[in-house]
Design a protein around this motif. Sequence first.
Motif, PDB file in Angstrom:
ATOM      1  N   UNK A  97       0.823  -1.218   0.000  1.00  0.00           N
ATOM      2  CA  UNK A  97       0.000   0.000   0.000  1.00  0.00           C
ATOM      3  C   UNK A  97       0.855   1.266   0.000  1.00  0.00           C
ATOM      4  N   UNK A  98       2.157   1.116   0.180  1.00  0.00           N
ATOM      5  CA  UNK A  98       3.041   2.280   0.216  1.00  0.00           C
ATOM      6  C   UNK A  98       4.037   2.208  -0.935  1.00  0.00           C
ATOM      7  N   UNK A 303      -4.360  -5.395   2.813  1.00  0.00           N
ATOM      8  CA  UNK A 303      -4.323  -3.951   3.039  1.00  0.00           C
ATOM      9  C   UNK A 303      -4.486  -3.645   4.526  1.00  0.00           C
ATOM     10  N   UNK A 304      -5.449  -4.312   5.179  1.00  0.00           N
ATOM     11  CA  UNK A 304      -5.686  -4.079   6.607  1.00  0.00           C
ATOM     12  C   UNK A 304      -4.477  -4.486   7.445  1.00  0.00           C
ATOM     13  N   UNK A 313      -1.670  -3.313  13.535  1.00  0.00           N
ATOM     14  CA  UNK A 313      -2.291  -3.072  12.233  1.00  0.00           C
ATOM     15  C   UNK A 313      -3.767  -2.758  12.417  1.00  0.00           C
ATOM     16  N   UNK A 314      -4.415  -2.293  11.363  1.00  0.00           N
ATOM     17  CA  UNK A 314      -5.853  -2.057  11.404  1.00  0.00           C
ATOM     18  C   UNK A 314      -6.581  -3.357  11.743  1.00  0.00           C
ATOM     19  N   UNK A 315      -6.126  -4.445  11.178  1.00  0.00           N
ATOM     20  CA  UNK A 315      -6.698  -5.760  11.487  1.00  0.00           C
ATOM     21  C   UNK A 315      -6.587  -6.055  12.983  1.00  0.00           C
ATOM     22  N   UNK A 316      -5.393  -5.889  13.522  1.00  0.00           N
ATOM     23  CA  UNK A 316      -5.176  -6.158  14.936  1.00  0.00           C
ATOM     24  C   UNK A 316      -5.965  -5.221  15.840  1.00  0.00           C
ATOM     25  N   UNK A 317      -6.076  -3.949  15.447  1.00  0.00           N
ATOM     26  CA  UNK A 317      -6.812  -2.963  16.242  1.00  0.00           C
ATOM     27  C   UNK A 317      -8.293  -3.332  16.309  1.00  0.00           C
ATOM     28  N   UNK A 318      -8.876  -3.692  15.160  1.00  0.00           N
ATOM     29  CA  UNK A 318     -10.290  -4.086  15.143  1.00  0.00           C
ATOM     30  C   UNK A 318     -10.521  -5.319  16.003  1.00  0.00           C
TER      31      UNK A 318
END
Length: 361
Positions: A97-98, A303-304, A313-318
């Motif tokens: 993504x970067x 991506x997450x 990560x966003x995955x881990x945060x959710x």
Amino acid sequence: MRNRILSVDIFRGATILLMVLVNTPGTWSNVYAPLLHADWHGYTPTDLVFPFFLFIVGTSTAFSYKNRTVDAKAYRKIAIRAFKLIALGLFLGAFLIHYPFFKNFSDIRFPGVLQRIGVVFFFTAILFINLNWKKLIWVTGILLIGYWLLMTFVPVEGIASTLDRAPNNLANWIDVKVFGSHNYKADYDPEGFLSTIPAMASALLGVFTGLILTSDQEKKATILMGLGGSFLILGHLWDIVFPINKALWTSSFVLVTAGWANLILALIYYLTDVKKLEFGSIFRYGGANAIVIYFLSSFISKVMGQIKIGETSLHGWLFQNIFVHDFLALKTSSLLYGLSVVLFYSLIGYILYQRKIFIKV
């Protein structure tokens, strides 16, 4: 034909949604055993998922190409579809993504799930449109027996071959020689080069099921049950000398997984076609756009995993903020996360189906 294809769509959809479930737990460190692959030899319900999909690729090939004229257009269509699948798989393996948005070339994994589907579909379709069912049986037998002989009798650099995870395992050795650093693991790839040979047999066994479903045979569910039971028995007998192993895609693994696929598909066929029961719509919606759902789930998950929120990560945060609670075991929280992902993609499948959007890859 409508109900027969409906049966296949339900089976395909259930397979793809199960694939999403096993690929996206809340955390890999806490997963119930049936949702994990076997360590090496043997199999779990999770090990059935990918061979089920290849099996249904073969069944769908029989539906789609049974009466197709063999000409340049047919070959071109087959080649283009295979190329798209392989390209999508390589994209998933390389995307970031970067900047620079793609991994270094040496870090890109060449084999993969979509790549194997593309290669298997290509050869299965080519064989199907050129050979009758009797010759296809011979080809399937040669693939399975030939792979067994290669894996058990061909030495590796002068050393007797093994079926363990070791340098003198022929499939592992070839993966390292052919793909080098482009494997999933340093010493092998579960979608590797040599093991793609028996994977084609998984699809060819699905072709025979497709031919039965499109034939004028009576008691098709009974025939499929008989096939499924026979494959299971043969596969477990072969396991004695050629262990059931997904990573190596052994011939015994092909037969056992095709056995379960036939048994489950026979049950779905019996309920939907013979008894005319209405069920499984949630799976039918997913099955109508199976590759799209698989690609989206893999892409969004990747991506997450790359989007950072603090130290995670966003995955881990959710997962931590929505699904982890003191009153729930971590394995249960992890499962609930995966089920929520399945629900999300089931909704996407439903929306696409209701809008009559069927994306052909």
